[in-house]
Design an enzyme around this catalytic site. Structure first.
Site, PDB file in Angstrom:
ATOM      1  CG  LEU A 103      -3.007 -32.755  -9.836  1.00 52.91           C
ATOM      2  CD1 LEU A 103      -4.278 -31.828  -9.643  1.00 52.91           C
ATOM      3  CD2 LEU A 103      -2.819 -32.797 -11.423  1.00 52.91           C
ATOM      4  CG  ASP A 104       2.537 -29.385 -12.236  1.00 51.67           C
ATOM      5  OD1 ASP A 104       2.140 -28.114 -12.113  1.00 51.67           O
ATOM      6  OD2 ASP A 104       2.518 -29.863 -13.138  1.00 51.67           O
ATOM      7  CB  VAL A 105       3.446 -25.809  -7.484  1.00 49.13           C
ATOM      8  CG1 VAL A 105       4.248 -25.613  -8.481  1.00 49.13           C
ATOM      9  CG2 VAL A 105       2.738 -24.900  -6.634  1.00 49.13           C
ATOM     10  CG  ASP A 106       3.501 -23.956 -11.984  1.00 52.59           C
ATOM     11  OD1 ASP A 106       3.186 -22.968 -11.186  1.00 52.59           O
ATOM     12  OD2 ASP A 106       4.428 -24.302 -12.486  1.00 52.59           O
ATOM     13  CB  SER A 107      -1.453 -29.042 -12.637  1.00 57.90           C
ATOM     14  OG  SER A 107      -0.429 -28.912 -13.504  1.00 57.90           O
TER      15      SER A 107
END
Length: 239
Positions: A103-107
């Site tokens: 999961l990307d850092v913003d998710s």
């Protein structure tokens, strides 16, 4: 009975199958004192000595966790990251686990951790078609035409068309919340998909991977997977 080296490494918890292949190609694995760089090398686990970073690789008991990844935490094994890592959220005695997919850092939301490389392969390889569900907050509402477009496929690059199924939408004063399912989920695919529709993703949370639900987990909290949840994925390999 002989087994391919990368499969043996994966089953022993060294990492996911592709990661183990990369280790072999970089010359980080030795068998009986000799560095091996050829993929497809066969080893006999009961009699061959496989070494990785100075330690003999041996089978270990598999472990499976579901964790709520908060925003600002990265799915990375690199210690030089400026962000807190997913594995920093679990106790020291579980540091041998690795995250399954990303999961990307913003998710935020559900991420699985394990030391079972074959289990990881089943979940991440698109051929097994594991459905993942997401909750997405958008700055504007979706039209019926846009919902149909998402189901038909939205080109997000020259090589890839993103397909997803919108299960439902909930209107907000400004924008809406979308619940959607997709199988593959490449790097930032959902954000790129809505970007193509001129929508801004305000927040993104993964709710489900196959039968495994985020449920009542709080941010940073984790739980072991049930036998039924693990069995669901294991059976797919046999099929």
């Amino acid at each position: 009975m002989g087994v391919r080296l990368h499969k043996f490494l994966s089953e022993c918890g060294v990492g996911a199958r592709r990661w183990c292949e990369a280790l072999i190609e970089r010359g980080e694995i030795s068998v009986n004192g000799c560095v091996v760089t050829k993929l497809g090398t066969i080893v006999e686990p009961e009699c061959d000595s496989v070494i990785f970073r100075g330690k003999r690789v041996v089978p270990q008991e598999n472990e499976y966790l579901a964790l709520y990844k908060p925003i600002g935490v990265v799915c990375s094994c690199k210690k030089d990251s400026k962000y807190q890592r997913v594995i920093d959220l679990i106790p020291e005695n579980k540091k041998r686990l690795f995250h399954v997919g990303r999961l990307d850092v913003d998710s935020e939301g559900l991420i699985l951790l394990t030391n079972d490389g074959e289990f990881s392969h089943i979940i991440t390889h698109p051929s097994f078609e594991i459905v993942k569900e997401y909750q997405v907050w958008l700055n504007t509402r979706l039209t019926k035409e846009e919902v149909d477009c998402i189901a038909s496929g939205v080109p997000i690059s020259d090589e890839h068309i993103a397909h997803a199924i919108v299960k439902k939408t909930e209107p907000l004063k400004k924008g809406c919340v979308v619940y959607l399912e997709l199988v593959e989920g490449k790097n930032r695919e959902i954000r790129k998909l809505f970007g193509r529709l001129h929508k801004k993703v305000l927040r993104l949370r993964r709710l489900r991977i196959g039968p495994v639900q985020l449920g009542s987990l709080s941010q940073g909290q984790y739980r072991p997977l049930t036998e039924e949840e693990v069995s669901f994925f294991k059976k797919m390999k046999k099929e």
